[in-house]
Scaffold this motif. Structure first.
Motif, PDB file in Angstrom:
ATOM      1  N   TYR A 162      85.674  34.441  47.818  1.00 48.21           N
ATOM      2  CA  TYR A 162      84.791  35.353  48.677  1.00 48.21           C
ATOM      3  C   TYR A 162      83.656  34.805  49.111  1.00 48.21           C
ATOM      4  N   ILE A 201      84.085  40.956  61.187  1.00 52.47           N
ATOM      5  CA  ILE A 201      85.011  41.720  60.227  1.00 52.47           C
ATOM      6  C   ILE A 201      85.159  41.026  59.034  1.00 52.47           C
ATOM      7  N   GLY A 202      85.295  39.573  58.902  1.00 51.93           N
ATOM      8  CA  GLY A 202      85.590  38.941  57.890  1.00 51.93           C
ATOM      9  C   GLY A 202      84.474  38.877  56.862  1.00 51.93           C
ATOM     10  N   TYR A 205      84.657  42.309  55.252  1.00 49.45           N
ATOM     11  CA  TYR A 205      85.642  42.260  54.505  1.00 49.45           C
ATOM     12  C   TYR A 205      85.564  41.634  52.936  1.00 49.45           C
ATOM     13  N   THR A 206      84.651  40.323  53.150  1.00 49.10           N
ATOM     14  CA  THR A 206      84.487  39.815  51.765  1.00 49.10           C
ATOM     15  C   THR A 206      83.294  40.612  51.118  1.00 49.10           C
ATOM     16  N   SER A 208      82.488  43.822  51.046  1.00 52.68           N
ATOM     17  CA  SER A 208      82.921  45.222  50.646  1.00 52.68           C
ATOM     18  C   SER A 208      83.821  44.598  49.177  1.00 52.68           C
ATOM     19  N   ARG A 209      84.787  43.826  49.530  1.00 53.10           N
ATOM     20  CA  ARG A 209      85.589  43.418  48.262  1.00 53.10           C
ATOM     21  C   ARG A 209      84.699  42.883  47.063  1.00 53.10           C
ATOM     22  N   THR A 233      91.281  47.482  53.216  1.00 53.07           N
ATOM     23  CA  THR A 233      90.583  46.225  53.445  1.00 53.07           C
ATOM     24  C   THR A 233      91.604  45.175  53.894  1.00 53.07           C
ATOM     25  N   GLU A 234      92.729  45.359  53.407  1.00 48.29           N
ATOM     26  CA  GLU A 234      94.055  44.531  53.856  1.00 48.29           C
ATOM     27  C   GLU A 234      94.341  44.869  55.374  1.00 48.29           C
ATOM     28  N   ALA A 236      92.055  45.954  57.565  1.00 51.97           N
ATOM     29  CA  ALA A 236      90.887  45.415  58.259  1.00 51.97           C
ATOM     30  C   ALA A 236      90.961  43.908  58.528  1.00 51.97           C
ATOM     31  N   GLN A 237      91.796  43.276  57.725  1.00 48.49           N
ATOM     32  CA  GLN A 237      92.108  41.882  57.404  1.00 48.49           C
ATOM     33  C   GLN A 237      93.083  41.731  58.579  1.00 48.49           C
TER      34      GLN A 237
END
Length: 414
Positions: A162, A201-202, A205-206, A208-209, A233-234, A236-237
């Protein structure tokens, strides 16, 4: 199959379609065109990564002798795709000279790309070591992040990936936001805007994860919460890759109309070109092929092929001039719709081919109609009209024109 699983298949198919669409230009284009190759490498890498996330492939690989193999393959291909997209950014700025007055954001992009090449290798090595040493792979997982929430080994492994993914997403978002502001055409502005949004968004995503995984090490979440977070989150990806795939394709869609025009020109020119190249087999670079085979060739760009066919037709007409008398031109114009008309040109070509095929000896070059095309596109358009008229002619219709030219030539005084 859940809606998220179905969306995974759809987005993997979309990215694969984009990769296949852009593959010919990347593989058989100009050797110096690094931009297309880099962008295609990104499409292909992410397409493979997305397929490893689909349920059928994911479960099959995770249940293989190498437990959770889909995760490792996904991260390998995604890392390579990220390196390709950073190379794409640098390739866009290839117009600037290294020693010239290079803008700061261009220097930044080049520096990041140089660092990324080394970081990619380091990331792949580190991911491999961590995957086989600290990640708990005692049982196959379905949702890797949710299933390994609270485990420090998997948290460390995912944090490495990430960090690489998030940094690359931030760089892309920054660079494409600048490019969007300076885009001159609407297609390019819309495409870059969608790609910029995807990279934001990317980043989210990274971040938050990563936060979820490290918080989970301290406070182990419930299984339902971990699964719900993973699904959100998936999703969102999936949105990320949809915007990326469509946005990267929008600028290219502006060329679809021109490509369609070129394909139509090929289809309309093929009959005339094929017959002339059959008469003069040494003229073309390669033996003429049927229309379907010519339209599905990817080794030569369509615009170059159309230009080559136009040149081939012009050269063949020049050779035919040596087999006919000067009187064929007025005879063809009389049979057609007047001087310079497509039908008159078609009559001249058809009659000249008949004269050559009947064994007429080669002589001095005969007169031909003057052409008034001002550029290559105009010449191709003229030849398309000639080819359309040529398709209506049979040897029986053209033979009287040749006979009329021959009789007129005999009547003229020596």
């Amino acid at each position: 199959m859940t809606p998220l699983d179905l969306a995974g298949y759809l987005i993997a198919g979309l990215m694969t379609a984009v990769a296949l669409w852009r593959m010919p230009a990347a593989l058989w284009g100009d050797e110096e065109d690094r931009r297309r190759r880099a962008l295609w490498g990104c499409y292909a890498g992410f397409a493979l990564a997305l397929w490893t996330k689909t349920r059928f492939v994911r479960v099959g690989l995770n249940d293989s002798p190498v437990t959770d193999l889909s995760v490792l393959i996904k991260h390998y291909t995604a890392t390579i795709a990220i390196l390709a997209i950073l190379s794409y950014i640098v390739a866009i700025y290839g117009q600037y000279e290294d020693e010239g007055d290079v803008p700061r954001h261009v220097r930044f992009a080049r520096l990041i790309q140089q660092v990324a090449a080394k970081a990619s290798v380091a990331t792949l090595v580190l991911l491999t070591v961590l995957f086989f040493t600290v990640v708990d792979r005692s049982t196959p997982s379905d949702r890797f992040v949710a299933d390994h929430a609270g485990q420090w080994g998997a948290t460390l492994y995912m944090s490495v990936f990430y960090l690489y993914l998030g940094a690359a997403s931030a760089v892309c978002a920054y660079q494409w936001a600048l490019a969007t502001a300076g885009a001159r055409t609407r297609h390019l502005r819309v495409g870059l805007g969608m790609m910029t949004f995807a990279m934001f968004i990317g980043v989210g995503y990274t971040v938050s994860r990563t936060l979820f995984l490290w918080v989970s090490v301290v406070d182990d979440p419930s299984e339902s919460f971990a699964l719900r977070f993973d699904e959100i989150t998936e999703a969102a990806q999936v949105v990320l890759f949809a915007f990326f795939a469509v946005g990267a394709s929008v600028p290219a869609l502006s060329n679809v109309r021109r490509r369609a025009k070129l394909w139509r020109a090929q289809a309309r020119l093929h009959g005339l070109w094929y017959e002339l190249m059959t008469a003069f087999p040494d003229q073309p670079f390669e033996p003429p092929r049927p229309l379907l085979r010519e339209l599905t060739r990817f080794d030569t760009p369509a615009d170059l092929r159309v230009d080559r066919w136009a040149a081939d037709i012009a050269d063949a007409v020049e050779k035919l001039r040596h087999y006919v008398p000067d009187t064929l031109l007025p005879a063809a114009e009389a049979a057609g719709t007047g001087p310079g008309s497509p039908l008159a040109d078609a009559y001249w070509i058809k009659a000249a081919l008949l004269a050559r095929d009947s064994g007429a000896p080669a002589g001095d070059a005969a007169a031909v109609a003057a052409q008034h095309a001002t550029d290559q596109d105009g010449e191709v358009a003229r030849l398309v009209r000639v080819a359309a008229a040529y398709r209506t002619l049979t040897p029986e219709r053209a033979r009287p024109v040749l006979e009329a030219a021959a009789s007129t030539g005999k009547e003229q005084p020596a």
